[in-house]
Scaffold this active site. Structure first.
Site, PDB file in Angstrom:
ATOM      1  N   GLY A 129       0.843  -1.193   0.000  1.00  0.00           N
ATOM      2  CA  GLY A 129       0.000   0.000   0.000  1.00  0.00           C
ATOM      3  C   GLY A 129       0.872   1.234   0.000  1.00  0.00           C
ATOM      4  N   GLN A 141       3.050   9.971   1.718  1.00  0.00           N
ATOM      5  CA  GLN A 141       4.336   9.259   1.696  1.00  0.00           C
ATOM      6  C   GLN A 141       5.199   9.649   0.495  1.00  0.00           C
ATOM      7  OE1 GLN A 141       2.332   5.215   2.395  1.00  0.00           O
ATOM      8  NE2 GLN A 141       4.283   5.014   3.484  1.00  0.00           N
ATOM      9  N   CYS A 179       6.023  -0.060   7.620  1.00  0.00           N
ATOM     10  CA  CYS A 179       5.621   1.111   6.841  1.00  0.00           C
ATOM     11  C   CYS A 179       6.803   1.528   5.978  1.00  0.00           C
ATOM     12  CB  CYS A 179       5.216   2.249   7.773  1.00  0.00           C
ATOM     13  SG  CYS A 179       4.644   3.724   6.893  1.00  0.00           S
ATOM     14  N   LEU A 180       6.539   1.801   4.698  1.00  0.00           N
ATOM     15  CA  LEU A 180       7.617   2.220   3.798  1.00  0.00           C
ATOM     16  C   LEU A 180       8.254   3.525   4.278  1.00  0.00           C
ATOM     17  CD1 LEU A 180       5.943   1.428   0.348  1.00  0.00           C
ATOM     18  CD2 LEU A 180       7.692   0.088   1.538  1.00  0.00           C
ATOM     19  N   HIS A 202      -4.412   1.106   7.568  1.00  0.00           N
ATOM     20  CA  HIS A 202      -3.090   1.729   7.641  1.00  0.00           C
ATOM     21  C   HIS A 202      -3.003   2.912   6.657  1.00  0.00           C
ATOM     22  CE1 HIS A 202       1.500   1.214   7.914  1.00  0.00           C
ATOM     23  NE2 HIS A 202       1.367   1.954   6.831  1.00  0.00           N
ATOM     24  N   GLU A 203      -3.529   2.711   5.437  1.00  0.00           N
ATOM     25  CA  GLU A 203      -3.466   3.788   4.427  1.00  0.00           C
ATOM     26  C   GLU A 203      -4.401   4.936   4.785  1.00  0.00           C
ATOM     27  OE1 GLU A 203      -0.982   3.484   2.805  1.00  0.00           O
ATOM     28  OE2 GLU A 203      -0.716   1.325   2.918  1.00  0.00           O
ATOM     29  N   HIS A 222      -2.784   7.060   7.251  1.00  0.00           N
ATOM     30  CA  HIS A 222      -1.821   7.989   6.648  1.00  0.00           C
ATOM     31  C   HIS A 222      -2.538   9.249   6.150  1.00  0.00           C
ATOM     32  CE1 HIS A 222       2.142   6.137   6.472  1.00  0.00           C
ATOM     33  NE2 HIS A 222       1.675   5.011   5.969  1.00  0.00           N
TER      34      HIS A 222
HETATM   35  O1  GNR Z   1       4.053  -2.648   2.692  1.00  0.00           O
HETATM   36  C1  GNR Z   1       3.372  -2.499   3.696  1.00  0.00           C
HETATM   37  N1  GNR Z   1       3.053  -3.574   4.440  1.00  0.00           N
HETATM   38  C2  GNR Z   1       2.113  -3.533   5.464  1.00  0.00           C
HETATM   39  C3  GNR Z   1       2.063  -4.613   6.334  1.00  0.00           C
HETATM   40  C4  GNR Z   1       1.142  -4.633   7.347  1.00  0.00           C
HETATM   41  C5  GNR Z   1       0.270  -3.595   7.513  1.00  0.00           C
HETATM   42  C6  GNR Z   1       0.324  -2.504   6.671  1.00  0.00           C
HETATM   43  C7  GNR Z   1       1.231  -2.474   5.649  1.00  0.00           C
HETATM   44  S1  GNR Z   1       1.270  -1.120   4.580  1.00  0.00           S
HETATM   45  C8  GNR Z   1       2.953  -1.139   4.106  1.00  0.00           C
HETATM   46  C9  GNR Z   1       3.211  -0.082   3.050  1.00  0.00           C
HETATM   47  C10 GNR Z   1       2.973   1.287   3.636  1.00  0.00           C
HETATM   48  O2  GNR Z   1       3.747   1.846   4.369  1.00  0.00           O
HETATM   49  N2  GNR Z   1       1.832   1.845   3.343  1.00  0.00           N
HETATM   50  O3  GNR Z   1       1.520   3.043   3.864  1.00  0.00           O
HETATM   51 NI    NI Z   2       2.666   3.187   5.730  1.00  0.00          NI
END
Ligand code: GNR
Ligand code: NI
Length: 189
Positions: free
Chosen positions: A46, A51, A89-90, A131-132, A135
């Site tokens: 995601g 980001q 998270c990236l 999670h997204e 953000h």
């Molecule tokens: O790549 C991602 N893996 C992930 C694993 C568990 C819960 C959420 C994520 S999202 C993350 C990519 C990211 O930072 N998206 O904002």
């Molecule tokens: Ni993230």
């Protein structure tokens, strides 16, 4: 298409709320394409606009080979059942922790053509969507950790953050090996 730089923890844009999209322009279509390319290159499931330094309420996800564009997404219904799962998270490379969230969610959003859709998700897709959307509201998974675990995560991050001057992660320059490194959770926090 372009691989965009990823902003990392410490960049204030990650803490800003985003602005809902009112018109889907060609420029936004290109942003969406670039976000997919950046997410795939960085091996994420995601990616949210902040980001990559943008303030529009847009995210992309790709769980189980089901790419999805989410414009102005909102959670319409979480399940009461909760689940714990590991997140990364990236924008916070190499930091992983268990987060408890609703196990399932129904999300309403616009697709890349501006058409409303709803997706009912469970498990990893539900976690990724939450999670997204976090953000897009300036929230990070670290915010859910206990003080003790968050402090430990931030101490670990402080050492890594030297690798990202200006809070920028240039994924286009990371080697496949470096990218894989970020995929291997080390010890649990
Ligand atoms: O790549 C991602 N893996 C992930 C694993 C568990 C819960 C959420 C994520 S999202 C993350 C990519 C990211 O930072 N998206 O904002
Ligand atoms: Ni993230």
């Amino acid at each position: 298409m372009a691989i965009l730089d990823i902003r990392v923890l410490g960049d204030p844009i990650l803490r800003q709320a985003t602005t809902p999209v009112t018109e889907i322009t060609d420029e936004l279509q290109r942003l969406i394409d670039d976000m997919f390319q950046t997410m795939r290159h960085a091996r994420g499931i995601g990616l949210a606009a902040p980001q990559v330094g943008r303030t529009e309420r847009i995210a992309v996800v790709d769980v189980d080979d089901d790419p999805m564009v989410l414009i102005n997404p909102e959670i319409v219904q979480p399940t009461s059942a909760k689940a714990k799962g590991e997140e990364g998270c990236l924008s916070i490379p190499d930091i992983y922790a268990d987060v408890e969230r609703p196990k399932g969610v129904t999300v309403r959003a616009l697709d890349r053509h501006g058409k409303v859709f709803e997706v009912e998700a469970a498990d990893l897709l539900a976690r990724c969507l939450q999670h997204e959307i976090d953000h897009l509201d300036g929230k990070l998974f670290l915010d859910y950790l206990s003080v003790l675990k968050r402090t430990a995560a931030l101490a670990k991050w402080r050492l890594k953050s030297d690798d990202y001057p200006g809070y920028v992660r240039r994924v286009s320059l990371e080697t496949p090996e470096e990218l894989d490194e970020h995929q291997h959770p080390e010890e649990e926090l």
